[in-house]
Design a protein around this motif. Structure first.
Motif, PDB file in Angstrom:
ATOM      1  N   SER A  21       0.847  -1.190   0.000  1.00 44.91           N
ATOM      2  CA  SER A  21       0.000   0.000   0.000  1.00 44.91           C
ATOM      3  C   SER A  21       0.878   1.233   0.000  1.00 44.91           C
ATOM      4  N   LEU A  29      -3.713  11.796  -5.432  1.00 46.53           N
ATOM      5  CA  LEU A  29      -4.388  10.771  -6.212  1.00 46.53           C
ATOM      6  C   LEU A  29      -5.224  11.357  -7.335  1.00 46.53           C
ATOM      7  N   MET A  34       0.583   7.550 -10.276  1.00 48.44           N
ATOM      8  CA  MET A  34       1.248   6.905  -9.153  1.00 48.44           C
ATOM      9  C   MET A  34       1.875   5.610  -9.634  1.00 48.44           C
ATOM     10  N   SER A  70      -3.683  -0.709  -8.321  1.00 44.85           N
ATOM     11  CA  SER A  70      -5.017  -0.127  -8.234  1.00 44.85           C
ATOM     12  C   SER A  70      -4.971   1.070  -7.295  1.00 44.85           C
ATOM     13  N   ARG A  71      -6.045   1.843  -7.313  1.00 49.17           N
ATOM     14  CA  ARG A  71      -6.100   3.021  -6.457  1.00 49.17           C
ATOM     15  C   ARG A  71      -7.471   3.134  -5.829  1.00 49.17           C
ATOM     16  N   ASP A  72      -7.497   3.617  -4.609  1.00 44.70           N
ATOM     17  CA  ASP A  72      -8.744   3.844  -3.885  1.00 44.70           C
ATOM     18  C   ASP A  72      -8.782   5.306  -3.480  1.00 44.70           C
ATOM     19  N   GLY A  73      -9.577   6.097  -4.191  1.00 43.53           N
ATOM     20  CA  GLY A  73      -9.641   7.523  -3.937  1.00 43.53           C
ATOM     21  C   GLY A  73     -10.177   7.867  -2.560  1.00 43.53           C
ATOM     22  N   ASN A  76      -7.309   7.321  -0.293  1.00 45.59           N
ATOM     23  CA  ASN A  76      -6.078   7.997  -0.709  1.00 45.59           C
ATOM     24  C   ASN A  76      -4.899   7.028  -0.752  1.00 45.59           C
ATOM     25  N   THR A  77      -5.138   5.874  -1.304  1.00 44.37           N
ATOM     26  CA  THR A  77      -4.148   4.803  -1.269  1.00 44.37           C
ATOM     27  C   THR A  77      -4.023   4.142  -2.638  1.00 44.37           C
ATOM     28  N   VAL A  78      -2.803   3.814  -2.973  1.00 47.11           N
ATOM     29  CA  VAL A  78      -2.512   3.024  -4.170  1.00 47.11           C
ATOM     30  C   VAL A  78      -1.990   1.672  -3.713  1.00 47.11           C
ATOM     31  N   TYR A  79      -2.436   0.625  -4.366  1.00 46.27           N
ATOM     32  CA  TYR A  79      -2.065  -0.728  -3.978  1.00 46.27           C
ATOM     33  C   TYR A  79      -1.264  -1.416  -5.085  1.00 46.27           C
ATOM     34  N   CYS A  95       7.178   3.585  -3.676  1.00 45.39           N
ATOM     35  CA  CYS A  95       6.072   4.260  -4.327  1.00 45.39           C
ATOM     36  C   CYS A  95       6.573   5.579  -4.904  1.00 45.39           C
TER      37      CYS A  95
END
Length: 122
Positions: A21, A29, A34, A70-73, A76-79, A95
């Motif tokens: 993460s 984001l 990213m 992937s990203r979760d807005g 505020n996280t990129v996986y 990252c």
């Protein structure tokens, strides 16, 4: 530059899975591409995967079909989901972010996290 913090590194067996993460600001984001890079001991840092603000993703050939970015807005996280790990995946994973996606592909993004270690054992 934007602050980036990685989580999720550790030890995995060959054939196993890990998910990394990268925590970033909400602003990052929505504006920045990213990505993830990795550097094995004694080797140069290499591009792994990246994702644009619109969600388009691209990967290094060495991880295609095994890794998913992937990203979760909302969080505020990129996986980086890593499956079917092998010994060659052992590295420090960092990252990165930049407003210009091409700079991620060329290894020259403006913002970097400190990295999280991934070690794959046989």
């Amino acid at each position: 530059q934007v602050p980036l913090v990685e989580f999720g590194g550790g030890l995995a067996q060959a054939g196993g899975s890990l998910t990394l993460s990268c925590s970033a600001s909400e602003r990052a984001l929505s504006l920045y591409a990213m990505g993830w890079f990795r550097q094995a001991p004694g080797k140069e840092r290499h591009f792994v995967a990246a994702i644009s603000p619109s969600g388009s993703a691209w990967y290094a050939d060495s991880v295609k079909g095994r890794f998913t970015i992937s990203r979760d807005g909302k969080k505020n996280t990129v996986y980086l989901e890593m499956n079917n790990l092998n010994l060659e995946d052992t590295a420090l994973y960092s990252c990165a972010a930049d407003k210009v996606p091409e700079l991620l592909g060329s290894g020259r993004p403006s913002s970097w996290g400190r990295g999280t270690q991934v070690t794959v054992s046989s």
